[in-house]
Design a protein around this motif. Sequence first.
Motif, PDB file in Angstrom:
ATOM      1  N   ILE A   1       0.839  -1.203   0.000  1.00  0.00           N
ATOM      2  CA  ILE A   1       0.000   0.000   0.000  1.00  0.00           C
ATOM      3  C   ILE A   1       0.871   1.250   0.000  1.00  0.00           C
ATOM      4  O   ILE A   1       0.627   2.197  -0.766  1.00  0.00           O
ATOM      5  CB  ILE A   1      -0.956  -0.013   1.214  1.00  0.00           C
ATOM      6  CG1 ILE A   1      -2.010  -1.105   1.038  1.00  0.00           C
ATOM      7  CG2 ILE A   1      -1.613   1.352   1.417  1.00  0.00           C
ATOM      8  CD1 ILE A   1      -2.791  -1.413   2.309  1.00  0.00           C
ATOM      9  N   ALA A   2       1.902   1.274   0.841  1.00  0.00           N
ATOM     10  CA  ALA A   2       2.773   2.449   0.927  1.00  0.00           C
ATOM     11  C   ALA A   2       3.498   2.713  -0.392  1.00  0.00           C
ATOM     12  O   ALA A   2       3.565   3.854  -0.860  1.00  0.00           O
ATOM     13  CB  ALA A   2       3.775   2.265   2.068  1.00  0.00           C
ATOM     14  N   TRP A   3       4.037   1.659  -1.006  1.00  0.00           N
ATOM     15  CA  TRP A   3       4.742   1.838  -2.276  1.00  0.00           C
ATOM     16  C   TRP A   3       3.780   2.220  -3.397  1.00  0.00           C
ATOM     17  O   TRP A   3       4.123   3.000  -4.286  1.00  0.00           O
ATOM     18  CB  TRP A   3       5.550   0.602  -2.633  1.00  0.00           C
ATOM     19  CG  TRP A   3       6.897   0.609  -1.976  1.00  0.00           C
ATOM     20  CD1 TRP A   3       7.302  -0.147  -0.918  1.00  0.00           C
ATOM     21  CD2 TRP A   3       8.023   1.420  -2.328  1.00  0.00           C
ATOM     22  NE1 TRP A   3       8.598   0.147  -0.597  1.00  0.00           N
ATOM     23  CE2 TRP A   3       9.071   1.108  -1.455  1.00  0.00           C
ATOM     24  CE3 TRP A   3       8.238   2.387  -3.306  1.00  0.00           C
ATOM     25  CZ2 TRP A   3      10.319   1.712  -1.512  1.00  0.00           C
ATOM     26  CZ3 TRP A   3       9.479   3.004  -3.376  1.00  0.00           C
ATOM     27  CH2 TRP A   3      10.506   2.665  -2.484  1.00  0.00           C
ATOM     28  N   GLN A   4       2.559   1.706  -3.363  1.00  0.00           N
ATOM     29  CA  GLN A   4       1.589   2.099  -4.379  1.00  0.00           C
ATOM     30  C   GLN A   4       1.254   3.579  -4.240  1.00  0.00           C
ATOM     31  O   GLN A   4       1.140   4.294  -5.240  1.00  0.00           O
ATOM     32  CB  GLN A   4       0.322   1.253  -4.288  1.00  0.00           C
ATOM     33  CG  GLN A   4      -0.663   1.580  -5.406  1.00  0.00           C
ATOM     34  CD  GLN A   4      -1.836   0.636  -5.452  1.00  0.00           C
ATOM     35  OE1 GLN A   4      -2.000  -0.235  -4.602  1.00  0.00           O
ATOM     36  NE2 GLN A   4      -2.674   0.795  -6.458  1.00  0.00           N
ATOM     37  N   HIS A   5       1.126   4.068  -3.020  1.00  0.00           N
ATOM     38  CA  HIS A   5       0.876   5.494  -2.812  1.00  0.00           C
ATOM     39  C   HIS A   5       2.056   6.328  -3.303  1.00  0.00           C
ATOM     40  O   HIS A   5       1.873   7.415  -3.866  1.00  0.00           O
ATOM     41  CB  HIS A   5       0.587   5.788  -1.343  1.00  0.00           C
ATOM     42  CG  HIS A   5      -0.750   5.294  -0.883  1.00  0.00           C
ATOM     43  ND1 HIS A   5      -1.905   5.362  -1.642  1.00  0.00           N
ATOM     44  CD2 HIS A   5      -1.127   4.703   0.273  1.00  0.00           C
ATOM     45  CE1 HIS A   5      -2.912   4.848  -0.979  1.00  0.00           C
ATOM     46  NE2 HIS A   5      -2.467   4.433   0.187  1.00  0.00           N
ATOM     47  N   THR A   6       3.268   5.823  -3.100  1.00  0.00           N
ATOM     48  CA  THR A   6       4.452   6.522  -3.607  1.00  0.00           C
ATOM     49  C   THR A   6       4.392   6.609  -5.131  1.00  0.00           C
ATOM     50  O   THR A   6       4.669   7.664  -5.713  1.00  0.00           O
ATOM     51  CB  THR A   6       5.736   5.796  -3.157  1.00  0.00           C
ATOM     52  OG1 THR A   6       5.764   5.781  -1.727  1.00  0.00           O
ATOM     53  CG2 THR A   6       6.981   6.485  -3.694  1.00  0.00           C
ATOM     54  N   ALA A   7       4.026   5.515  -5.770  1.00  0.00           N
ATOM     55  CA  ALA A   7       3.900   5.514  -7.231  1.00  0.00           C
ATOM     56  C   ALA A   7       2.810   6.486  -7.682  1.00  0.00           C
ATOM     57  O   ALA A   7       2.980   7.196  -8.683  1.00  0.00           O
ATOM     58  CB  ALA A   7       3.599   4.100  -7.729  1.00  0.00           C
ATOM     59  N   GLU A   8       1.707   6.528  -6.953  1.00  0.00           N
ATOM     60  CA  GLU A   8       0.635   7.466  -7.290  1.00  0.00           C
ATOM     61  C   GLU A   8       1.123   8.905  -7.214  1.00  0.00           C
ATOM     62  O   GLU A   8       0.786   9.732  -8.062  1.00  0.00           O
ATOM     63  CB  GLU A   8      -0.561   7.263  -6.355  1.00  0.00           C
ATOM     64  CG  GLU A   8      -1.306   5.970  -6.599  1.00  0.00           C
ATOM     65  CD  GLU A   8      -2.307   5.639  -5.509  1.00  0.00           C
ATOM     66  OE1 GLU A   8      -2.427   6.393  -4.515  1.00  0.00           O
ATOM     67  OE2 GLU A   8      -2.979   4.601  -5.641  1.00  0.00           O
ATOM     68  N   ALA A   9       1.929   9.206  -6.208  1.00  0.00           N
ATOM     69  CA  ALA A   9       2.473  10.564  -6.087  1.00  0.00           C
ATOM     70  C   ALA A   9       3.383  10.879  -7.268  1.00  0.00           C
ATOM     71  O   ALA A   9       3.338  11.991  -7.818  1.00  0.00           O
ATOM     72  CB  ALA A   9       3.231  10.706  -4.769  1.00  0.00           C
ATOM     73  N   HIS A  10       4.192   9.916  -7.683  1.00  0.00           N
ATOM     74  CA  HIS A  10       5.078  10.131  -8.830  1.00  0.00           C
ATOM     75  C   HIS A  10       4.307  10.245 -10.142  1.00  0.00           C
ATOM     76  O   HIS A  10       4.807  10.826 -11.108  1.00  0.00           O
ATOM     77  CB  HIS A  10       6.115   9.010  -8.931  1.00  0.00           C
ATOM     78  CG  HIS A  10       7.248   9.165  -7.973  1.00  0.00           C
ATOM     79  ND1 HIS A  10       8.259  10.089  -8.143  1.00  0.00           N
ATOM     80  CD2 HIS A  10       7.520   8.529  -6.811  1.00  0.00           C
ATOM     81  CE1 HIS A  10       9.113  10.002  -7.148  1.00  0.00           C
ATOM     82  NE2 HIS A  10       8.681   9.071  -6.315  1.00  0.00           N
ATOM     83  N   SER A  11       3.100   9.712 -10.185  1.00  0.00           N
ATOM     84  CA  SER A  11       2.308   9.767 -11.419  1.00  0.00           C
ATOM     85  C   SER A  11       1.650  11.125 -11.626  1.00  0.00           C
ATOM     86  O   SER A  11       1.183  11.419 -12.715  1.00  0.00           O
ATOM     87  CB  SER A  11       1.234   8.681 -11.417  1.00  0.00           C
ATOM     88  OG  SER A  11       0.181   9.007 -10.531  1.00  0.00           O
TER      89      SER A  11
END
Length: 159
Positions: free
Chosen positions: A123-133
């Motif tokens: 979940i944390a890494w997916q949120h990080t990816a969302e921020a980078h998107s």
Amino acid sequence: MATDNAAVNFSELVNKNKQTLARLKESPRLLLHRRDGEDLVLTTATRAEQDRTVVSAATRMLAAVARREPGSMELLLDILPDAFPWVRFLPEPDLHAFAVELVDTMRAADSVNNSASVAQLLIAWQHTAEAHSAPDLLAALTGQHDEDYGQAPDPRHAS
């Protein structure tokens, strides 16, 4: 034999326990909806142990592959987008950090028979990816703004 999980209200288990439990022969798990709490999942001890065995074996195999050969980390990095499409938004150093952290966390979680830390990591890494998107969101989160609005007023003195 059905592969979908059956769902019933928790009160059905209490009021018609034999009929409700008989549904476990048709479904691997029984989702129990509760009115005043989090839903529960009911399964047999044998099936739960089978699930645990499969997850543990997959974890050990992934960890062994990731550490076996010098090129195995590159293989893992190549296949991660198939399993987690959102990793395409991670910068290269973050993608590598995610891969290492995922394998290490899966091994540790398997050793204590608790996968909550793996779920939280994903979940944390997916949120990080969302921020980078989203460039605007990334700039807001990293403090990279084009404008400086000055010092924030003290909220104790706001009217």
